[in-house]
Design a protein around this motif. Structure first.
Motif, short mmCIF file in Angstrom:
data_model
loop_
_atom_site.label_atom_id
_atom_site.label_comp_id
_atom_site.label_asym_id
_atom_site.label_seq_id
_atom_site.Cartn_x
_atom_site.Cartn_y
_atom_site.Cartn_z
N ALA A 220 -48.19 17.92 13.94
CA ALA A 220 -48.42 16.54 14.54
C ALA A 220 -47.39 15.54 14.06
CB ALA A 220 -49.76 16.14 14.12
N LEU A 221 -46.93 14.87 15.00
CA LEU A 221 -45.80 13.63 14.80
C LEU A 221 -46.12 12.70 15.85
CD1 LEU A 221 -42.54 15.62 14.14
CD2 LEU A 221 -43.82 14.24 12.27
N GLU A 222 -45.54 11.51 15.63
CA GLU A 222 -45.57 10.26 16.48
C GLU A 222 -44.03 9.88 17.00
OE1 GLU A 222 -47.85 7.52 14.75
OE2 GLU A 222 -49.82 8.08 15.71
N ILE A 223 -44.00 9.86 18.21
CA ILE A 223 -42.44 9.44 18.73
C ILE A 223 -42.77 7.82 19.09
CG2 ILE A 223 -40.95 9.67 20.57
CD1 ILE A 223 -41.59 12.60 21.14
N ARG A 224 -41.34 7.32 18.45
CA ARG A 224 -41.56 5.87 18.51
C ARG A 224 -40.42 5.79 19.70
NH1 ARG A 224 -40.07 4.37 13.88
NH2 ARG A 224 -42.00 3.35 13.10
N GLN A 225 -40.88 5.31 20.86
CA GLN A 225 -40.01 5.01 22.09
C GLN A 225 -38.89 3.67 21.81
OE1 GLN A 225 -41.99 5.00 25.88
NE2 GLN A 225 -43.36 6.60 25.04
N ARG A 226 -38.03 3.73 22.51
CA ARG A 226 -36.95 2.50 22.59
C ARG A 226 -37.75 1.06 22.60
NH1 ARG A 226 -31.14 3.35 25.33
NH2 ARG A 226 -30.23 1.84 23.86
N ASP A 227 -38.86 1.25 23.35
CA ASP A 227 -39.43 -0.35 23.61
C ASP A 227 -40.69 -0.35 22.57
OD1 ASP A 227 -41.33 1.71 24.34
OD2 ASP A 227 -41.69 0.74 26.35
N GLY A 228 -40.80 0.53 21.46
CA GLY A 228 -41.56 0.39 20.48
C GLY A 228 -42.99 0.96 20.59
N GLN A 229 -43.13 1.56 22.08
CA GLN A 229 -44.46 2.34 22.29
C GLN A 229 -44.47 3.66 21.30
OE1 GLN A 229 -45.18 2.69 26.58
NE2 GLN A 229 -46.60 4.53 26.06
N ILE A 230 -45.79 3.78 20.98
CA ILE A 230 -45.88 5.25 20.27
C ILE A 230 -46.46 6.24 21.20
CG2 ILE A 230 -46.78 6.19 18.27
CD1 ILE A 230 -44.63 4.13 17.72
N THR A 231 -45.98 7.66 20.93
CA THR A 231 -46.57 8.74 21.75
C THR A 231 -46.73 9.69 20.88
OG1 THR A 231 -45.07 8.22 23.60
CG2 THR A 231 -46.05 10.38 23.53
N PRO A 232 -47.84 10.01 20.63
CA PRO A 232 -48.58 11.23 19.78
C PRO A 232 -48.01 12.56 20.31
CG PRO A 232 -50.38 10.24 20.76
CD PRO A 232 -49.19 9.46 21.27
N VAL A 233 -47.42 13.36 19.60
CA VAL A 233 -47.25 14.79 20.17
C VAL A 233 -47.58 15.85 19.17
CG1 VAL A 233 -45.35 13.94 21.43
CG2 VAL A 233 -44.84 14.57 19.11
N LEU A 234 -47.85 17.05 19.62
CA LEU A 234 -47.67 18.29 18.61
C LEU A 234 -46.44 18.95 18.89
CD1 LEU A 234 -51.46 19.37 18.96
CD2 LEU A 234 -50.49 18.22 17.25
N TYR A 235 -45.78 19.34 17.90
CA TYR A 235 -44.50 19.82 17.75
C TYR A 235 -44.60 21.52 17.67
CZ TYR A 235 -40.49 16.84 19.22
OH TYR A 235 -39.76 16.30 19.72
N ASN A 236 -43.95 22.50 18.60
CA ASN A 236 -43.79 23.67 18.28
C ASN A 236 -42.45 23.98 18.13
OD1 ASN A 236 -46.73 24.84 18.80
ND2 ASN A 236 -46.64 23.48 20.32
N ALA A 237 -42.03 24.57 17.24
CA ALA A 237 -40.70 24.91 17.02
C ALA A 237 -40.30 26.27 16.42
CB ALA A 237 -40.07 23.83 15.95
N THR A 238 -39.28 26.86 16.71
CA THR A 238 -38.52 28.03 16.10
C THR A 238 -37.39 27.99 15.92
OG1 THR A 238 -38.72 30.50 16.75
CG2 THR A 238 -38.44 29.03 18.49
N VAL A 239 -36.77 29.07 15.12
CA VAL A 239 -35.21 29.01 15.00
C VAL A 239 -34.59 29.75 15.84
CG1 VAL A 239 -35.41 28.82 12.32
CG2 VAL A 239 -35.53 30.85 13.40
#
Length: 277
Positions: A220-239
């Motif tokens: 779980a993370l939150e992306i801060r957009q250029r205009d300041g808006q916050i978007t909550p996301v779930l990241y799935n990552a792999t090497v």
């Protein structure tokens, strides 16, 4: 007078001997040069100012699919009339007229192969090196098609997709990432990926975890957009790895969970109202 005559004869004999030695050295040098030209894996041939073949090495015979005896003294454009008006014609004439080196890559109409050509002016005309690069071009085309295919897959995703190098810098993004962050691909590539989250240190912790575990799910993370808006996301990552199996970066996908969180909130509010009732 006799003595002077003998001195003259001796001087002439010395000059003759020196000339013979020079001719022998020249002959040996030519033999070494020809041996070298015959041993190289590139095609090599020379043309005089009338476009006649004056020399071809063994590799050139393979490229032209003709023996040198069939080519020596023949006009290039008579042997390969289909090359007139092509890049071969243009570049060879440029080297011949401008007296400067030229290089280019092209498909030979006569030979049906890709060749890397380099032509140099000489005292009698031009010298041409030609290397068959068909296998290299086929490999490059395969890589290009694979890259285009991978790019189409990345761009087809509705989720933000990001590749991150071992230093934590963004190496590529898809269009959805541009839309979600408000930054263009050119602005994102090369920057620290953690700068676009409300909690940069938490983002870096998740990144290190991917390297340790090989994969991370629903981080779980939150992306801060250029205009300041916050978007909550779930990241799935792999090497991801190179051909040798070495880890060269992280491939991460973010799922926007704004609607899910709103639905969960509505459900909680509804449950609270039910409990109150």
């Amino acid at each position: 007078r006799t003595e002077e005559l003998w001195r003259t004869i001796a001087r002439l004999e010395t000059e003759v001997a020196e000339r013979l030695r020079a001719e022998e050295d020249l002959r040996e040098s030519r033999e070494k040069l020809y041996d070298t030209l015959e041993s190289i894996t590139d095609g090599f041939f020379t043309l005089d100012r009338n476009w006649r073949f004056t020399y071809l090495n063994e590799e050139s015979e393979k490229i032209w699919k003709m023996k040198r005896e069939e080519l020596i003294g023949k006009n290039l454009w008579e042997i390969a009339p289909m090359s007139v008006g092509t890049i071969f014609d243009e570049m060879y004439r440029k080297a011949m007229i401008d007296r400067g080196p030229v290089s280019f890559e092209a498909i030979s109409i006569l030979l049906k192969v890709w060749v890397d050509v380099r032509a140099y002016p000489t005292a009698e005309g031009i010298a041409v090196y030609a290397r068959d690069i068909t296998k290299r071009k086929m490999a490059e085309e395969a890589v290009r098609l694979a890259t285009a295919y991978n790019r189409s897959l990345i761009e087809a995703s509705l989720d933000p997709l990001v590749t991150i190098d071992p230093d934590g810098r963004i190496s590529d993004v898809n269009a959805t990432t541009e839309n979600v962050t408000g930054y263009s691909r050119e602005e994102l590539v090369g920057t620290d990926f953690s700068d676009y989250f409300t909690e940069p240190e938490k983002a870096r912790t998740g990144y290190r975890l991917v390297f340790q575990e090989g994969t991370v799910r629903d981080y779980a993370l939150e992306i801060r957009q250029r205009d300041g808006q916050i978007t909550p996301v779930l990241y799935n990552a792999t090497v991801y790895r190179d051909e040798a199996g070495k880890v060269v970066g992280v491939f991460a996908a973010a799922r926007d969970i704004t609607e899910r969180l709103e639905a969960e909130k509505k459900l909680r509010d509804s449950n609270e109202q039910l409990r109150a009732l």
